[in-house]
Enzyme design. Structure first.
Site, PDB file in Angstrom:
ATOM      1  N   GLU A 156      22.447  68.085  40.374  1.00  0.00           N
ATOM      2  CA  GLU A 156      23.913  68.054  40.416  1.00  0.00           C
ATOM      3  C   GLU A 156      24.458  68.892  39.259  1.00  0.00           C
ATOM      4  OE1 GLU A 156      26.690  67.664  41.682  1.00  0.00           O
ATOM      5  OE2 GLU A 156      27.395  65.588  41.651  1.00  0.00           O
ATOM      6  N   ASP A 157      25.690  69.366  39.393  1.00  0.00           N
ATOM      7  CA  ASP A 157      26.281  70.143  38.291  1.00  0.00           C
ATOM      8  C   ASP A 157      26.752  69.249  37.149  1.00  0.00           C
ATOM      9  OD1 ASP A 157      28.347  69.063  39.796  1.00  0.00           O
ATOM     10  OD2 ASP A 157      29.400  70.950  40.125  1.00  0.00           O
ATOM     11  N   ARG A 202      33.938  79.617  39.449  1.00  0.00           N
ATOM     12  CA  ARG A 202      32.536  79.213  39.573  1.00  0.00           C
ATOM     13  C   ARG A 202      31.599  80.314  39.076  1.00  0.00           C
ATOM     14  NH1 ARG A 202      32.207  74.521  42.716  1.00  0.00           N
ATOM     15  NH2 ARG A 202      33.573  74.354  44.519  1.00  0.00           N
ATOM     16  N   PHE A 218      37.717  68.774  30.846  1.00  0.00           N
ATOM     17  CA  PHE A 218      37.572  69.358  32.178  1.00  0.00           C
ATOM     18  C   PHE A 218      36.957  70.742  31.983  1.00  0.00           C
ATOM     19  CE2 PHE A 218      38.704  71.679  35.983  1.00  0.00           C
ATOM     20  CZ  PHE A 218      38.276  70.784  36.957  1.00  0.00           C
ATOM     21  N   ASP A 234      30.367  62.672  36.295  1.00  0.00           N
ATOM     22  CA  ASP A 234      31.622  62.317  35.643  1.00  0.00           C
ATOM     23  C   ASP A 234      31.814  60.798  35.788  1.00  0.00           C
ATOM     24  OD1 ASP A 234      34.142  62.905  34.436  1.00  0.00           O
ATOM     25  OD2 ASP A 234      35.096  63.066  36.389  1.00  0.00           O
TER      26      ASP A 234
HETATM   27  P1  5GP Z   1      32.036  62.046  39.913  1.00  0.00           P
HETATM   28  O1  5GP Z   1      31.939  61.468  41.280  1.00  0.00           O
HETATM   29  O2  5GP Z   1      30.838  61.805  39.038  1.00  0.00           O
HETATM   30  O3  5GP Z   1      33.305  61.613  39.215  1.00  0.00           O
HETATM   31  O4  5GP Z   1      32.259  63.583  40.094  1.00  0.00           O
HETATM   32  C1  5GP Z   1      31.280  64.475  40.381  1.00  0.00           C
HETATM   33  C2  5GP Z   1      31.888  65.774  40.833  1.00  0.00           C
HETATM   34  O5  5GP Z   1      33.203  65.946  40.300  1.00  0.00           O
HETATM   35  C3  5GP Z   1      31.105  66.952  40.313  1.00  0.00           C
HETATM   36  O6  5GP Z   1      30.086  67.316  41.198  1.00  0.00           O
HETATM   37  C4  5GP Z   1      32.178  68.015  40.195  1.00  0.00           C
HETATM   38  O7  5GP Z   1      32.327  68.675  41.427  1.00  0.00           O
HETATM   39  C5  5GP Z   1      33.438  67.262  39.900  1.00  0.00           C
HETATM   40  N1  5GP Z   1      33.752  67.268  38.460  1.00  0.00           N
HETATM   41  C6  5GP Z   1      33.637  66.248  37.587  1.00  0.00           C
HETATM   42  N2  5GP Z   1      33.989  66.608  36.350  1.00  0.00           N
HETATM   43  C7  5GP Z   1      34.338  67.908  36.435  1.00  0.00           C
HETATM   44  C8  5GP Z   1      34.778  68.874  35.463  1.00  0.00           C
HETATM   45  O8  5GP Z   1      34.924  68.634  34.252  1.00  0.00           O
HETATM   46  N3  5GP Z   1      35.034  70.128  35.942  1.00  0.00           N
HETATM   47  C9  5GP Z   1      34.894  70.467  37.258  1.00  0.00           C
HETATM   48  N4  5GP Z   1      35.171  71.723  37.586  1.00  0.00           N
HETATM   49  N5  5GP Z   1      34.476  69.581  38.188  1.00  0.00           N
HETATM   50  C10 5GP Z   1      34.192  68.323  37.774  1.00  0.00           C
END
Ligand code: 5GP
Length: 173
Positions: free
Chosen positions: A97-98, A163, A150, A101
């Site tokens: 995963e990237d 990206r 962010f 969060d």
């Molecule tokens: P989660 O479900 O853990 O809150 O979110 C995961 C997804 O939210 C990541 O795969 C990503 O696409 C997006 N995301 C979460 N934090 C960031 C951030 O700081 N920047 C960006 N561009 N996307 C984020």
């Protein structure tokens, strides 16, 4: 857009860390039947670099889920937009995963994949924002732990853009 970004992780920092992660994964998965699962879209640069840092044989498959309704916050709703084209049953699965969060996306994806009965299921993320976590997800491999910013670049987008930035930066709205 780019004038609102301050650098957080340089290309060199990312490259070095990805090489370390790749070497660690080769040790941990030596001799095992492994499927490396990329979560699209944001993972694509990290994924391409990581799998090339792993000098061993394994399968690659991609999955795409939608969790963000176009905004900056996770909604917790996960829909499968593209499913794996490989079975993970009885095999070791590593989800890449990237960024983690709130953890909601990975929590749901992990549960979904566990139902397919892999021998093991582990998670590797380039970035981890533990201060934002809403649900506990075990993240086994972390590239960098970051503060609550962010971030954009190296796969991470702002409304679909940025990206292709080769480094990770903090976006100041
Ligand atoms: P989660 O479900 O853990 O809150 O979110 C995961 C997804 O939210 C990541 O795969 C990503 O696409 C997006 N995301 C979460 N934090 C960031 C951030 O700081 N920047 C960006 N561009 N996307 C984020």
């Amino acid at each position: 857009m780019r004038d609102r970004i301050t650098p957080l992780l340089s290309e060199a920092q990312i490259r070095d860390r990805v090489q370390q992660l790749g070497a660690q994964l080769v040790k941990d998965y030596a001799g095992k039947d492994l499927v490396v699962v990329g979560l699209l879209n944001g993972v694509f640069p990290f994924f391409a670099d990581l799998v090339r840092a792993m000098a061993m044989d394994f399968d690659i498959s991609f999955m795409q889920v939608s969790s963000y309704g176009g905004g900056l916050e996770s909604t917790g709703e996960v829909h499968i937009l593209k499913d794996l084209d490989r079975s993970i049953q009885g095999r070791h699965a590593l989800v890449v995963e990237d960024i983690v969060d709130t953890g909601l996306t990975l929590f749901k994806v992990s549960n979904l994949l566990k139902d397919r009965e892999p021998l093991s299921l582990k998670i590797c993320t380039l970035l981890d924002k533990p201060s934002r976590r809403k649900v506990a997800v075990p993240v086994d491999y972390v590239g960098f732990t970051i503060e609550d910013h962010f971030v954009v670049g190296y796969g991470l987008d702002l409304d679909g853009k940025l990206r292709n930035l080769p480094y990770v930066g903090i976006y100041h709205p």
